[in-house]
Structure formats: C-alpha cells, structure tokens
Design a protein around this motif. Structure first.
Motif, short mmCIF file in Angstrom:
data_model
loop_
_atom_site.label_atom_id
_atom_site.label_comp_id
_atom_site.label_asym_id
_atom_site.label_seq_id
_atom_site.Cartn_x
_atom_site.Cartn_y
_atom_site.Cartn_z
N SER A 8 -73.89 -26.42 52.51
CA SER A 8 -72.95 -25.57 51.81
C SER A 8 -73.77 -24.72 50.85
O SER A 8 -74.53 -25.25 50.04
CB SER A 8 -71.95 -26.43 51.03
N ILE A 9 -73.67 -23.39 51.00
CA ILE A 9 -74.46 -22.52 50.13
C ILE A 9 -73.54 -21.59 49.35
O ILE A 9 -72.41 -21.32 49.77
CB ILE A 9 -75.49 -21.69 50.93
N THR A 10 -74.04 -21.11 48.25
CA THR A 10 -73.32 -20.16 47.43
C THR A 10 -74.13 -18.88 47.38
O THR A 10 -75.34 -18.91 47.11
CB THR A 10 -73.12 -20.72 46.01
N LEU A 11 -73.48 -17.75 47.66
CA LEU A 11 -74.16 -16.46 47.65
C LEU A 11 -73.51 -15.54 46.63
O LEU A 11 -72.31 -15.65 46.35
CB LEU A 11 -74.06 -15.80 49.04
N THR A 12 -74.30 -14.62 46.12
CA THR A 12 -73.73 -13.58 45.27
C THR A 12 -72.84 -12.71 46.14
O THR A 12 -72.97 -12.69 47.37
CB THR A 12 -74.84 -12.71 44.65
N PRO A 13 -71.92 -11.98 45.54
CA PRO A 13 -71.07 -11.08 46.35
C PRO A 13 -71.90 -10.09 47.19
O PRO A 13 -71.54 -9.79 48.32
CB PRO A 13 -70.22 -10.35 45.30
N ALA A 16 -73.35 -12.02 50.18
CA ALA A 16 -72.25 -12.35 51.09
C ALA A 16 -71.85 -11.10 51.89
O ALA A 16 -71.60 -11.18 53.10
CB ALA A 16 -71.06 -12.90 50.31
N ASP A 31 -72.03 -16.23 60.59
CA ASP A 31 -72.75 -16.26 59.32
C ASP A 31 -73.98 -17.15 59.44
O ASP A 31 -75.06 -16.82 58.92
CB ASP A 31 -71.86 -16.81 58.20
#
Length: 93
Positions: A8-13, A16, A31
């Motif tokens: 599970s990763i988090t990207l900046t807008p 993304a 993705d």
C-alpha cells in the motif's frame, strides 16, 4: 505467474496524476504496471551510476592523486564551466 507481494503506497496528487495519465494513455494496463516499470528504471539508473563511478570516477580520482599538477582550483573550474556554458549557448542561438 511470478509470485507477487501487495504494498500500500501513498502518492502526492502530482505523482498520482502521472500514474493515472500513463494508464489512461494506454501505455500501461494498471497502476501497478506503472509503479513496477518505474522501479525497474530506478534500479537500472542506479546500476548505471554505480558502473560509471567504478569505471570512470574512481580511476579519475586515482589519476588526479598520482599527478596533482593537473588539478585546478574550484574557482578556476567554475570559470571554465561558465565559459563552456556561454560557448554552447552562443552556438545554439
């Protein structure tokens, strides 16, 4: 099929949007494919830099240490680089 692991990763807008644009364009099917390709490219770049360091930079440092008469000051280096930049800019114009 190769074994896979879930992350599970988090990207900046902005990142993304880059991923989504690649999928929308049809370059990638998902993705995950975008992220996998990016990681492969990152790995290839890191290997290329490591190779360059070993093949070019380390020997150049050795040559410089063996013959310090060829070394120049930081100020001289900056001046030379500025002259080269100006020469390239004038050729491009």
């Amino acid at each position: 099929m190769a074994k896979t692991e879930r992350f599970s990763i988090t990207l900046t807008p902005e990142l993304a949007a880059l991923v989504e644009a690649r999928v929308r364009s049809g370059q990638y099917a998902s993705d995950s494919e975008v992220i996998r390709d990016g990681l492969r490219l990152l790995d290839a770049r890191d290997r290329a830099v490591e190779s360059w360091l070993k093949k070019e930079v380390v020997p150049a440092i050795g040559r410089a240490q063996a013959d310090r008469s060829r070394l120049i000051s930081g100020d001289d280096f900056d001046r030379q680089m500025e002259q080269r930049r100006k020469a390239r800019a004038s050729k491009a114009a």
